[in-house]
Design an enzyme around this catalytic site. Structure first.
Site, PDB file in Angstrom:
ATOM      1  N   LEU A   6       0.857  -1.188   0.000  1.00  0.00           N
ATOM      2  CA  LEU A   6       0.000   0.000   0.000  1.00  0.00           C
ATOM      3  C   LEU A   6       0.892   1.236   0.000  1.00  0.00           C
ATOM      4  O   LEU A   6       1.801   1.358   0.830  1.00  0.00           O
ATOM      5  CB  LEU A   6      -0.894   0.012   1.239  1.00  0.00           C
ATOM      6  CG  LEU A   6      -1.624   1.326   1.564  1.00  0.00           C
ATOM      7  CD1 LEU A   6      -2.606   1.704   0.460  1.00  0.00           C
ATOM      8  CD2 LEU A   6      -2.343   1.233   2.904  1.00  0.00           C
ATOM      9  N   ILE A   7       0.652   2.147  -0.954  1.00  0.00           N
ATOM     10  CA  ILE A   7       1.419   3.389  -1.046  1.00  0.00           C
ATOM     11  C   ILE A   7       0.463   4.570  -0.965  1.00  0.00           C
ATOM     12  O   ILE A   7      -0.386   4.753  -1.845  1.00  0.00           O
ATOM     13  CB  ILE A   7       2.203   3.481  -2.368  1.00  0.00           C
ATOM     14  CG1 ILE A   7       3.084   2.251  -2.583  1.00  0.00           C
ATOM     15  CG2 ILE A   7       3.056   4.753  -2.399  1.00  0.00           C
ATOM     16  CD1 ILE A   7       3.729   2.198  -3.958  1.00  0.00           C
ATOM     17  N   SER A  11      -0.342   8.559  -6.750  1.00  0.00           N
ATOM     18  CA  SER A  11      -0.803   8.924  -8.095  1.00  0.00           C
ATOM     19  C   SER A  11       0.209   9.741  -8.895  1.00  0.00           C
ATOM     20  O   SER A  11       0.050   9.917 -10.099  1.00  0.00           O
ATOM     21  CB  SER A  11      -2.119   9.707  -8.001  1.00  0.00           C
ATOM     22  OG  SER A  11      -1.944  10.897  -7.242  1.00  0.00           O
ATOM     23  N   SER A  12       1.246  10.251  -8.246  1.00  0.00           N
ATOM     24  CA  SER A  12       2.220  11.085  -8.958  1.00  0.00           C
ATOM     25  C   SER A  12       3.539  11.094  -8.197  1.00  0.00           C
ATOM     26  O   SER A  12       3.637  10.584  -7.078  1.00  0.00           O
ATOM     27  CB  SER A  12       1.697  12.522  -9.120  1.00  0.00           C
ATOM     28  OG  SER A  12       1.512  13.123  -7.843  1.00  0.00           O
ATOM     29  N   GLY A  13       4.550  11.689  -8.820  1.00  0.00           N
ATOM     30  CA  GLY A  13       5.823  11.914  -8.167  1.00  0.00           C
ATOM     31  C   GLY A  13       6.506  10.654  -7.661  1.00  0.00           C
ATOM     32  O   GLY A  13       6.495   9.603  -8.309  1.00  0.00           O
ATOM     33  N   ILE A  14       7.103  10.744  -6.470  1.00  0.00           N
ATOM     34  CA  ILE A  14       7.847   9.635  -5.895  1.00  0.00           C
ATOM     35  C   ILE A  14       6.938   8.437  -5.654  1.00  0.00           C
ATOM     36  O   ILE A  14       7.329   7.287  -5.914  1.00  0.00           O
ATOM     37  CB  ILE A  14       8.531  10.077  -4.585  1.00  0.00           C
ATOM     38  CG1 ILE A  14       9.719  11.012  -4.897  1.00  0.00           C
ATOM     39  CG2 ILE A  14       8.999   8.874  -3.769  1.00  0.00           C
ATOM     40  CD1 ILE A  14      10.386  11.603  -3.672  1.00  0.00           C
ATOM     41  N   GLY A  15       5.721   8.665  -5.177  1.00  0.00           N
ATOM     42  CA  GLY A  15       4.801   7.568  -4.911  1.00  0.00           C
ATOM     43  C   GLY A  15       4.481   6.761  -6.148  1.00  0.00           C
ATOM     44  O   GLY A  15       4.478   5.521  -6.126  1.00  0.00           O
ATOM     45  N   SER A 130      12.259  13.333   4.846  1.00  0.00           N
ATOM     46  CA  SER A 130      12.982  14.284   3.987  1.00  0.00           C
ATOM     47  C   SER A 130      14.327  14.603   4.606  1.00  0.00           C
ATOM     48  O   SER A 130      14.463  14.648   5.845  1.00  0.00           O
ATOM     49  CB  SER A 130      12.178  15.576   3.831  1.00  0.00           C
ATOM     50  OG  SER A 130      12.925  16.550   3.115  1.00  0.00           O
ATOM     51  N   TYR A 143       7.960  22.777   7.286  1.00  0.00           N
ATOM     52  CA  TYR A 143       8.140  21.510   6.574  1.00  0.00           C
ATOM     53  C   TYR A 143       9.223  20.678   7.255  1.00  0.00           C
ATOM     54  O   TYR A 143       9.043  19.482   7.518  1.00  0.00           O
ATOM     55  CB  TYR A 143       8.523  21.782   5.118  1.00  0.00           C
ATOM     56  CG  TYR A 143       8.715  20.532   4.296  1.00  0.00           C
ATOM     57  CD1 TYR A 143       7.618  19.793   3.859  1.00  0.00           C
ATOM     58  CD2 TYR A 143       9.993  20.069   3.964  1.00  0.00           C
ATOM     59  CE1 TYR A 143       7.789  18.638   3.104  1.00  0.00           C
ATOM     60  CE2 TYR A 143      10.172  18.920   3.214  1.00  0.00           C
ATOM     61  CZ  TYR A 143       9.063  18.208   2.789  1.00  0.00           C
ATOM     62  OH  TYR A 143       9.232  17.064   2.056  1.00  0.00           O
TER      63      TYR A 143
END
Length: 269
Positions: A6-7, A11-15, A130, A143
């Site tokens: 499960l991620i 839907s985009s980027g690193i995932g 990060s 952040y």
């Protein structure tokens, strides 16, 4: 047997890069998005609706996977939000939202999957943090703080769940070429702000770093290697050599020397 993964934020980027890589390696991957219908045609793996700010949607997604597959081997907490701005001028509601998404959200996902993993006596939870979480960066303080909090929470959580055969790992990426800048909350650069020049310059630098970032496939390859490792480390850093070396420098340099180095890097007087 194929591992069920499960991620969140898949839907985009690193995932998405991680999802596609693991799918090619034979894993059964379920990504998530707040609006999966927008991305279903562009992903090579299943997308479920999940909003980390809505515990009921987390429970529904996890239950659906377990019902279909009978197990859940790996959970990758990737969903997150960027935020920039002088802390003094950042709206309180945006600060709260950043922590709700980057810290409380992953915790809710972990709490939702632990009963199944405990029943299996196995499982691996990977939290995407990060490199910015290892230091207080000017105009990225919120952040940095939210990711640092997730790093420390993982350390404690990991010790609590080891007795059940469950692994937990942090993976801290540096700058990768993704669309994170487009979805990041930017406190506006105010004409009458005492931070106007320094913040504007730093914001431009941050956006350039993302645009020139590394290929997310590199991150995906590292995550796969971690999944296949029998006894993974607690912390992993993935990114440019200079970014990873900055963590080493923070550990060995006097605080004020390191602070001056950051001020010089960001051209803040």
């Amino acid at each position: 047997m194929s591992k069920v993964v499960l991620i969140t934020g898949g839907s985009s980027g690193i995932g998405k890069a991680i999802g596609e890589y693991l799918t090619k390696k034979g894993c059964i991957v379920y990504g998530t998005s707040r609006s999966p219908q927008k991305y279903s045609d562009s992903c090579s793996f299943s997308l479920l609706r999940l909003d980390v700010l809505q515990p009921e949607s987390i429970s529904e997604a996890v239950s659906e996977i377990i019902k279909k597959e009978g197990k859940l081997d790996v959970v990758i907490n990737n969903a997150g939000v960027g935020i920039t701005g002088p802390i003094e001028e950042t709206p309180s509601e945006e600060i709260k939202k950043a922590f709700e998404t980057n810290l409380y959200g992953p915790i809710e996902v972990i709490k939702a999957v632990l009963p199944q993993m405990r029943q299996q006596k196995s499982g691996h939870i990977i939290n995407i943090t990060s490199i910015a979480g290892y230091m207080g960066l000017p105009y990225r303080g919120i952040y940095s703080a939210s990711k640092a909090a997730l790093e420390i929470t993982t350390e404690a959580f990991r010790m609590e769940v080891q007795q059940f055969g469950i692994k937990m790992t942090n993976v801290a990426p540096g700058d990768f070429a993704t669309n994170i800048a487009a979805g990041r909350y930017h406190a506006p650069v105010l004409d009458d702000s005492p931070y106007k020049t320094a913040y504007s310059n730093t914001l431009n630098m941050m956006n350039e770093h993302v645009d020139q970032g590394e290929d997310p496939k590199k991150m995906a390859a590292v995550v796969y290697k971690i999944i296949e490792t029998g006894n993974p480390r607690i912390h992993y850093k993935v990114g440019a050599s200079l970014q990873k070396f900055s963590i080493v420098l923070k550990r060995i340099l006097p605080d004020k020397v390191y602070e001056r180095m950051l001020l010089k890097h960001y051209k803040i007087k």
